[in-house]
Design a protein around this motif. Structure first.
Motif, PDB file in Angstrom:
ATOM      1  N   THR A 160       0.822  -1.218   0.000  1.00  0.00           N
ATOM      2  CA  THR A 160       0.000   0.000   0.000  1.00  0.00           C
ATOM      3  C   THR A 160       0.855   1.266   0.000  1.00  0.00           C
ATOM      4  OG1 THR A 160      -0.193  -0.095   2.422  1.00  0.00           O
ATOM      5  CG2 THR A 160      -1.981  -1.074   1.126  1.00  0.00           C
ATOM      6  N   SER A 161       2.144   1.150   0.345  1.00  0.00           N
ATOM      7  CA  SER A 161       3.000   2.336   0.304  1.00  0.00           C
ATOM      8  C   SER A 161       3.121   2.893  -1.103  1.00  0.00           C
ATOM      9  CB  SER A 161       4.389   2.017   0.866  1.00  0.00           C
ATOM     10  OG  SER A 161       5.098   1.127   0.023  1.00  0.00           O
ATOM     11  N   PHE A 301       8.671   6.710   1.045  1.00  0.00           N
ATOM     12  CA  PHE A 301       7.334   6.144   1.248  1.00  0.00           C
ATOM     13  C   PHE A 301       7.425   4.622   1.300  1.00  0.00           C
ATOM     14  CE2 PHE A 301       5.648  10.206  -0.514  1.00  0.00           C
ATOM     15  CZ  PHE A 301       4.667  10.466   0.429  1.00  0.00           C
ATOM     16  N   VAL A 302       8.091   4.061   0.314  1.00  0.00           N
ATOM     17  CA  VAL A 302       8.201   2.609   0.231  1.00  0.00           C
ATOM     18  C   VAL A 302       9.014   2.070   1.408  1.00  0.00           C
ATOM     19  CG1 VAL A 302       8.992   0.680  -1.191  1.00  0.00           C
ATOM     20  CG2 VAL A 302       7.971   2.696  -2.272  1.00  0.00           C
ATOM     21  N   PHE A 303      10.070   2.796   1.779  1.00  0.00           N
ATOM     22  CA  PHE A 303      10.881   2.355   2.924  1.00  0.00           C
ATOM     23  C   PHE A 303      10.046   2.303   4.195  1.00  0.00           C
ATOM     24  CE2 PHE A 303      13.234   3.757   6.712  1.00  0.00           C
ATOM     25  CZ  PHE A 303      14.046   2.641   6.887  1.00  0.00           C
ATOM     26  N   PHE A 304       9.306   3.384   4.501  1.00  0.00           N
ATOM     27  CA  PHE A 304       8.517   3.405   5.727  1.00  0.00           C
ATOM     28  C   PHE A 304       7.355   2.405   5.661  1.00  0.00           C
ATOM     29  CE2 PHE A 304      10.368   7.765   6.344  1.00  0.00           C
ATOM     30  CZ  PHE A 304      11.028   7.472   7.521  1.00  0.00           C
ATOM     31  N   PRO A 476       2.537   4.285   6.271  1.00  0.00           N
ATOM     32  CA  PRO A 476       1.848   3.151   6.898  1.00  0.00           C
ATOM     33  C   PRO A 476       0.344   3.333   7.051  1.00  0.00           C
ATOM     34  CG  PRO A 476       3.595   4.082   8.312  1.00  0.00           C
ATOM     35  CD  PRO A 476       3.265   5.081   7.273  1.00  0.00           C
ATOM     36  N   LEU A 477      -0.171   4.533   6.720  1.00  0.00           N
ATOM     37  CA  LEU A 477      -1.548   4.853   7.083  1.00  0.00           C
ATOM     38  C   LEU A 477      -2.565   3.990   6.367  1.00  0.00           C
ATOM     39  CD1 LEU A 477      -3.301   6.803   8.785  1.00  0.00           C
ATOM     40  CD2 LEU A 477      -3.479   8.229   6.743  1.00  0.00           C
TER      41      LEU A 477
END
Length: 555
Positions: A160-161, A301-304, A476-477
């Motif tokens: 989803t990121s 974004f993808v990392f988190f 992560p939201l």
């Protein structure tokens, strides 16, 4: 074919299917955000085209308010399309939202200006913004739910990121188009009519995105519920009229989405508006610096998202909110020094003060455009300072005293409408503004940032620091919201808190913050809005929000 070969082929098919789901969902959502962000990037041009009947400060705030109108209606869109998505399916619902969004955006490029049709121009503009907001209200929940319901266990945050990157990539694409057109056409032609081109070009992106979305099948989780006859017959009732689900809607809103929303719009919009309107950096340079920071930040974004699959969603989101509370004020003060050091030095060495009685000072924002801010000496003084983005403090004077503007040790009295009228007052105001302008220049206040003194690497680094909070809060939201709610009412339940958090708390941030700055004269005062919202979210989220990253979402 051997069993091993068959298994390998099946694995490749699954992998290709997962990639197709992510790419198709992300590209479609990116297009919608591209459309939505065009307006925000072109707010200064739109204020001149559609709100030219009011003063300059009010016109810009009204343009931001029309921008915010699209956010205001997003919760309604989430309810309307969320209900449809839980009743008839994820895929067809976000096809409808895409068409509605694309056609509304295209039509903005065709709207006559205020000069051509008067007040009908801003009315039609706001109407189209409302349609755009309605569509976006149904888009995000569908795309996030669709991708999460396809994701393997343990990878929902990662999958989803990619959806979360779409807002930033959409902004990035819109920025590149605007920058390219400005360079190609020249600023005068772009301001006159070239600003319409990005809206008109969006029709081609609509066609491409629609074709991509049509390749998708229905979500396996929804299809299974449908086949088993377990879909909700009353998703609104199940989502919002039953405390067991409603309490998680409220926690998702106040303990996650609200803080994420204000962080997101501070990083992606307020920084740009701040550079242009407060720090007086030319728009082209501001856009380029923001684009560079976005390019550097987007992969995180993808990392988190990946990290949230390992350590949990809550820790990352709450950390971002706490950091925002602690760092927004020092970061924006550093941004002023990096972008316009002459302004920062002038504010420190020759502070501006308005000495006036409070009863003679109006709120420096007129939503209907009837106040010319020339009825009192205080209004005349503050209107000039607000229009020029000058930081000032307020000092109370005795009742009946004429307002004064102090620039360091220099004192300039404002014209008094109680003793002047008509042409005499107009002449006096003109003389006063010339005097104040000259005194500000003499005190070191620049008319605009000196391009040679803009510390570009430092500006990018500061925006990047803010953007890392954006990506940490946002990545992560989607996974957390999907995991909080049962599949029967997931689309409806997650969409509403997300769009109130982003649409209301976040979407109104530029308008609210600039109105706060205009009202107080403090160029940093608008930051209290995101700081207080983030503080609320951190307290509620840390104390009450559950961790979700190990939950099963198939039920």
């Amino acid at each position: 074919m051997s069993a091993q070969g068959t298994s390998a082929a099946a694995g490749r098919d699954i992998k290709q299917s997962e990639v197709k789901v992510i790419v198709a969902s992300s590209l479609g959502t990116m297009f919608e955000w591209f459309d939505f962000y065009l307006y925000g990037l072109l707010a200064s041009y739109i204020s001149a085209q559609f709100f030219s009947g009011v003063n300059q400060t009010t016109a810009f705030i009204l343009a931001l308010a029309a921008f915010a109108a699209g956010f205001a209606i997003r919760p309604l869109g989430s309810i309307v399309f969320g209900r449809i998505g839980d009743l008839v399916g994820r895929k067809n619902t976000f096809l409808v939202t895409m068409v509605l969004m694309g056609l509304s955006t295209f039509t903005v490029g065709l709207l006559p200006s205020y000069a051509a049709i008067g007040v009908a121009a801003p009315v039609l503009l706001v109407f189209l913004r409302l349609l755009q907001g309605l569509a976006v209200g149904g888009e995000y929940g569908g795309a996030a739910t669709y991708v999460a319901e396809h994701a393997p266990k343990g990878k929902r945050g990662f999958f989803t990121s990619f959806i979360q990157t779409t807002a930033t990539i959409g902004l990035f694409a819109a920025l590149l188009l605007v920058i390219g057109l400005r360079a190609l056409m020249g600023e005068d032609a772009f301001a006159d009519w070239g600003w319409r081109i990005p809206f008109l070009l969006s029709i081609f992106l609509l066609a491409i995105s629609l074709w991509i979305r049509l390749q998708l099948a229905e979500s396996p989780v929804f299809q299974k519920m449908k086949d088993e006859g377990k879909t909700s017959k009353a998703p609104l009732t199940e989502a919002f009229a039953r405390w067991g689900n409603l309490k998680y809607v409220l926690l998702a809103l106040f303990g996650a989405a609200a803080g994420q929303g204000v962080i997101g719009y501070t990083g992606q919009f307020y920084t740009l508006f701040y550079l242009e309107r407060i720090a007086d950096v030319d728009p082209a340079t501001s856009n380029v610096l923001l684009v560079i920071a976005l390019i550097l930040a987007t992969p995180t974004f993808v990392f988190f998202g990946w990290l949230s699959d390992k350590i949990g969603r809550k820790k990352i989101i709450m950390t971002a909110c706490v950091l925002a509370v602690l760092t927004f004020f020092p970061l924006f003060k550093a941004l002023t020094h990096a972008a316009n050091p002459d302004l920062a030095d002038a504010v420190r060495n020759a502070p501006v003060t308005v000495v006036a009685h409070e009863d003679k000072c109006s709120f420096q924002f007129d939503p209907v455009g009837n106040n010319t801010f020339d009825k009192t000496s205080c209004d005349i003084a503050k209107a000039y300072l607000a229009k020029n983005g000058i930081n000032y403090d307020n000092v109370e004077a005795s009742a009946g005293a004429t307002a004064q503007v102090r620039i360091g040790d220099t004192v300039v009295a404002a014209p008094d409408p109680d003793t002047l009228a008509g042409a005499d007052l107009k002449t006096a105001i003109g003389t006063f503004e010339q005097r104040i302008g000259a005194e500000l220049l003499a005190a070191g206040y620049p008319r605009e940032a000196d391009p040679a003194k803009v510390n570009r690497p430092l500006v990018v680094a500061i925006i990047l620091a803010i953007m890392l909070m954006v990506t940490a809060a946002y990545a992560p939201l989607a996974a957390m919201l999907v995991e909080l709610f049962p599949s029967r009412v997931r689309y409806t339940s997650m969409s509403l808190p997300y769009h109130i958090g982003n649409g209301w708390f976040g979407g109104f941030l530029p308008t609210t913050a600039f109105a706060m700055v205009a009202a107080t004269g403090d160029i940093y005062y608008g930051l209290w809005y995101p700081v207080l919202v983030c503080a609320m979210t951190a307290v509620i989220g840390i104390l009450f929000l559950p961790e979700t990253f190990r939950r099963d979402i198939d039920d």
